[in-house]
Design an enzyme around this catalytic site. Structure first.
Site, PDB file in Angstrom:
ATOM      1  N   HIS A  57      41.533  -7.364  69.597  1.00 38.28           N
ATOM      2  CA  HIS A  57      40.774  -6.735  68.496  1.00 38.28           C
ATOM      3  C   HIS A  57      40.188  -7.777  67.544  1.00 38.28           C
ATOM      4  O   HIS A  57      39.748  -7.426  66.448  1.00 38.28           O
ATOM      5  CB  HIS A  57      41.665  -5.779  67.696  1.00 38.28           C
ATOM      6  CG  HIS A  57      42.179  -4.607  68.481  1.00 38.28           C
ATOM      7  ND1 HIS A  57      41.354  -3.752  69.174  1.00 38.28           N
ATOM      8  CD2 HIS A  57      43.440  -4.148  68.693  1.00 38.28           C
ATOM      9  CE1 HIS A  57      42.092  -2.810  69.772  1.00 38.28           C
ATOM     10  NE2 HIS A  57      43.358  -3.044  69.503  1.00 38.28           N
ATOM     11  N   ASP A  62      45.395  -2.683  78.330  1.00 35.58           N
ATOM     12  CA  ASP A  62      46.030  -2.185  77.099  1.00 35.58           C
ATOM     13  C   ASP A  62      45.563  -0.742  76.844  1.00 35.58           C
ATOM     14  O   ASP A  62      44.490  -0.338  77.304  1.00 35.58           O
ATOM     15  CB  ASP A  62      45.609  -3.085  75.931  1.00 35.58           C
ATOM     16  CG  ASP A  62      46.405  -2.832  74.657  1.00 35.58           C
ATOM     17  OD1 ASP A  62      47.377  -3.548  74.428  1.00 35.58           O
ATOM     18  OD2 ASP A  62      46.022  -1.916  73.887  1.00 35.58           O
ATOM     19  N   HIS A 113      44.422   0.348  74.135  1.00 36.02           N
ATOM     20  CA  HIS A 113      43.277   0.336  73.219  1.00 36.02           C
ATOM     21  C   HIS A 113      42.134  -0.530  73.750  1.00 36.02           C
ATOM     22  O   HIS A 113      42.378  -1.566  74.368  1.00 36.02           O
ATOM     23  CB  HIS A 113      43.728  -0.176  71.838  1.00 36.02           C
ATOM     24  CG  HIS A 113      44.906   0.583  71.307  1.00 36.02           C
ATOM     25  ND1 HIS A 113      46.199   0.148  71.451  1.00 36.02           N
ATOM     26  CD2 HIS A 113      44.970   1.771  70.676  1.00 36.02           C
ATOM     27  CE1 HIS A 113      47.029   1.035  70.912  1.00 36.02           C
ATOM     28  NE2 HIS A 113      46.309   2.029  70.437  1.00 36.02           N
TER      29      HIS A 113
HETATM   30 ZN   LIG Z   1      47.123  -1.597  72.268  1.00 37.19          ZN
END
Ligand SMILES: [Zn+2]
Length: 251
Positions: free
Chosen positions: A100, A137, A139
């Site tokens: 991220h 993952d 996300h």
């Molecule tokens: Zn994650």
């Protein structure tokens, strides 16, 4: 298979779930008797600048502890990538995670984009011309995607099936992309496990994904493959999930 780990990754550098006390211990315990461990050096600021703007780096630096551990995590991804490039599969058992972290901002427990820093270093040194990044993952790795926007040399894939079989099929399809690549890099987040936030995958699925990654890398890019830890928050299953992934990924 080499596992890249530094004792400073035990440190609780913030109060988020990726930095939680006791998160690394079960993973180390599951891996230490099976795989050889290597200790990374911190990444240099020059390495970070291949992905991140200077003002983002300065922002992170305001918290010296996060900055120090973050440099070690990026250095761990670099060592994993270099080890893989030289012919040995590797896994960066690192934190903070990175997917991220965008060039100029970050969120979601991430500060520097470890996998992007590692791939850009190999690209800039002319060691590879292209890479495939598989991110399993839970996300979406917006930071990694942003780091390679418009890139013709690096493909980023994040399978998103909501059913287990569909997710696995999509993962396999991503690995079979027709775009050429010289290394496979895996953003390995274990938060999609049935006993973690995503509630979907079984422990054996991580073995399967690791094995598929090994097979395509042997077919397509001289076996060059590595992974780095992203998410995964249920400490009671993390150790065996990471271990099964590495058993699939290793020779
Ligand atoms: Zn994650």
């Amino acid at each position: 298979m080499k596992v890249i780990f530094h004792p400073r990754f035990y440190e609780v550098y913030t109060s988020d779930p990726a930095a939680a006390p006791g998160r690394m211990d079960p993973i180390v315990k599951a891996l230490e008797k099976k795989f050889e461990f290597l200790e990374p050096r911190p990444a240099s600021e020059r390495d970070l600048e291949k992905v991140h703007g200077r003002s983002h780096i300065q922002d992170v630096k305001r918290n010296p502890l996060v900055y120090e551990i973050g440099l070690l995590a990026a250095g761990g991804a670099i060592l994993a990538a270099e080890t893989a490039f030289e012919g040995q599969p590797a896994f960066g058992l690192i934190r903070p995670p990175g997917h991220h972290a965008s060039p100029h901002s970050c969120w979601g427990f991430c500060y520097f984009n470890n996998i992007a820093v590692a791939i850009k270093k190999l690209l800039s040194e002319g060691k590879i011309k292209g890479a495939l990044i598989l991110d399993f993952d839970l996300h979406y790795g917006d930071g990694t995607s942003n780091a390679f926007t418009g890139s013709s040399s690096v493909s980023y894939f994040h399978p998103e099936g909501t059913r287990r079989e569909g997710f696995l099929e999509e993962t396999k399809r991503c690995l079979q992309t027709e775009r050429p690549y010289d290394i496979v890099a895996v953003s390995a987040g274990f938060d999609r496990h049935e006993e973690d936030w995503g509630g979907l995958l079984k422990t054996e699925d991580y073995f399967t994904i690791g094995k598929w990654t090994k097979e395509v890398s042997l077919d397509r890019c001289h076996g060059r493959r590595f992974g780095v830890l992203e998410g995964g928050y249920n400490h009671s299953v993390l150790g065996r999930n990471v271990k099964r992934f590495l058993q699939g990924l290793s020779d």
